[in-house]
Write a protein that holds these residues in place. Sequence first.
Motif, short mmCIF file in Angstrom:
data_model
loop_
_atom_site.label_atom_id
_atom_site.label_comp_id
_atom_site.label_asym_id
_atom_site.label_seq_id
_atom_site.Cartn_x
_atom_site.Cartn_y
_atom_site.Cartn_z
N GLY A 36 5.66 -8.14 23.33
CA GLY A 36 4.96 -7.18 22.50
C GLY A 36 4.29 -7.87 21.34
N LEU A 37 3.33 -7.21 20.75
CA LEU A 37 2.63 -7.74 19.59
C LEU A 37 2.73 -6.73 18.46
CD1 LEU A 37 -0.62 -9.04 21.31
CD2 LEU A 37 1.31 -10.41 20.54
N ARG A 38 2.86 -7.20 17.26
CA ARG A 38 2.91 -6.33 16.09
C ARG A 38 1.57 -6.41 15.39
NH1 ARG A 38 5.02 -6.71 10.44
NH2 ARG A 38 5.43 -4.55 9.89
N TYR A 39 0.92 -5.29 15.27
CA TYR A 39 -0.37 -5.23 14.59
C TYR A 39 -0.28 -4.27 13.41
CZ TYR A 39 -2.71 -7.65 18.40
OH TYR A 39 -3.12 -8.57 19.31
N GLN A 40 -0.98 -4.59 12.36
CA GLN A 40 -1.09 -3.71 11.21
C GLN A 40 -2.36 -2.89 11.38
OE1 GLN A 40 0.90 -3.84 8.21
NE2 GLN A 40 2.33 -5.29 9.10
N LEU A 41 -2.27 -1.59 11.24
CA LEU A 41 -3.42 -0.72 11.40
C LEU A 41 -3.51 0.18 10.18
CD1 LEU A 41 -5.59 0.13 13.55
CD2 LEU A 41 -3.98 1.88 14.28
N SER A 42 -4.68 0.15 9.54
CA SER A 42 -4.83 0.98 8.36
C SER A 42 -4.86 2.46 8.74
CB SER A 42 -6.12 0.62 7.62
OG SER A 42 -7.24 1.08 8.35
N SER A 43 -4.58 3.31 7.80
CA SER A 43 -4.57 4.75 8.06
C SER A 43 -5.94 5.25 8.51
CB SER A 43 -4.14 5.51 6.80
OG SER A 43 -2.82 5.17 6.47
N ILE A 44 -7.00 4.70 7.94
CA ILE A 44 -8.34 5.16 8.32
C ILE A 44 -8.65 4.74 9.75
CG2 ILE A 44 -9.57 3.16 7.38
CD1 ILE A 44 -10.88 6.73 7.25
N ASN A 45 -8.27 3.52 10.14
CA ASN A 45 -8.48 3.09 11.52
C ASN A 45 -7.66 3.92 12.49
OD1 ASN A 45 -10.08 1.20 10.36
ND2 ASN A 45 -9.05 -0.58 11.21
N ILE A 105 -9.40 7.28 12.88
CA ILE A 105 -10.59 7.16 13.74
C ILE A 105 -10.16 7.06 15.20
CG2 ILE A 105 -12.50 5.63 14.36
CD1 ILE A 105 -12.73 4.98 11.33
N GLY A 106 -9.15 6.25 15.47
CA GLY A 106 -8.65 6.11 16.84
C GLY A 106 -8.15 7.42 17.40
N LEU A 107 -7.41 8.18 16.60
CA LEU A 107 -6.91 9.48 17.06
C LEU A 107 -8.06 10.45 17.32
CD1 LEU A 107 -3.73 9.96 14.85
CD2 LEU A 107 -3.83 9.62 17.33
N ALA A 108 -9.08 10.41 16.48
CA ALA A 108 -10.23 11.31 16.66
C ALA A 108 -11.02 10.95 17.92
CB ALA A 108 -11.13 11.25 15.43
#
Length: 106
Positions: free
Chosen positions: A5-14, A17-20
Amino acid sequence: MEGFGLRYQLSSINAAIGLAQLPGFKTTEVKRQRLWRAYRTALHGAKGITLVDVDVDHTVPHLCVVRVADREVVFRRPPWPHVRFLTGPKEKHVRSPVPPTRAGPL
């Protein structure tokens, strides 16, 4: 967790956008796969070009990567010899087929 697995940091805005965009993902997937197949068909048999093949049935291709024979020669010549670029104040501006940020010296 088991396995790789990989751990990535994702900002709330990103993340928002991904959910939308998630509801339209299937449409995007089909379009990208269709486009990649069109590239594969169009490039088949093209002299000096090798398509870097992907398993398009199990991936969503983002780019169509090709290998070009004589790469140095290809990148040395102007890609659009019929297009003049603005080089001085007296020349008439002709719209470039590429955005200005991508138009390098020709």
